[in-house]
Write an enzyme that holds these catalytic residues in place. Sequence first.
Site, short mmCIF file in Angstrom:
data_model
loop_
_atom_site.label_atom_id
_atom_site.label_comp_id
_atom_site.label_asym_id
_atom_site.label_seq_id
_atom_site.Cartn_x
_atom_site.Cartn_y
_atom_site.Cartn_z
N HIS A 119 47.29 34.53 42.50
CA HIS A 119 48.06 35.77 42.37
C HIS A 119 48.33 36.07 40.90
CE1 HIS A 119 48.61 36.56 46.55
NE2 HIS A 119 49.25 35.43 46.80
N CYS A 177 44.08 39.69 40.94
CA CYS A 177 44.23 41.14 41.03
C CYS A 177 44.51 41.74 39.65
CB CYS A 177 45.37 41.50 41.98
SG CYS A 177 45.03 41.02 43.68
#
EC number: 3.4.22.-
Length: 198
Positions: A119, A177
């Site tokens: 993440h 991301c």
Amino acid sequence: MKKVIPLFIIAAGLVIAGYGGFKLIDTNTKTEQTLKEAKLAAKKPQEASGTKNSTDQAKNKASFKPETGQASGILEIPKINAELPIVEGTDADDLEKGVGHYKDSYYPDENGQIVLSGHRDTVFRRTGELEKGDQLRLLLSYGEFTYEIVKTKIVDKDDTSIITLQHEKEELILTTCYPFSYVGNAPKRYIIYGKRVT
């Protein structure tokens, strides 16, 4: 009635912020616990023999079969002083514990694509600081492996050309991301490519 609406909005904001804070603390706690497990897993070859000879490494490699959700090693990123647990799998539960190893990808010495995901707001929040030439190190029960960053790339979130699972040459790929400061489901992916140097 006019006084109730602002109070309701403030209360809703506090609940949302509190939940976000709780999730961040919970994820950090899980990552710390998994890092302890990963350190134990990565120490096994040295503790078993006191040395790193090729016979012991081969035995440890043969028995290296991490299960989904299990800590399998450590990713060290010296430039940003990061020591991150690697967990087998990339489901939401796995990524809460640390860096996820894509299940169908390879590990060092298997001559293929090693894919690690994390993440952007937890384990990989500082990967944007990394540059070509920086080092990445994998510590596993059967050895330590160093990679040098050769390039970075930003792609659309639906781009499936990155994870090829090729079995022709060893390469390390980190994915997260992008943009890093985006709130919500990010529209892009940030990719880091590394080649093995030791």
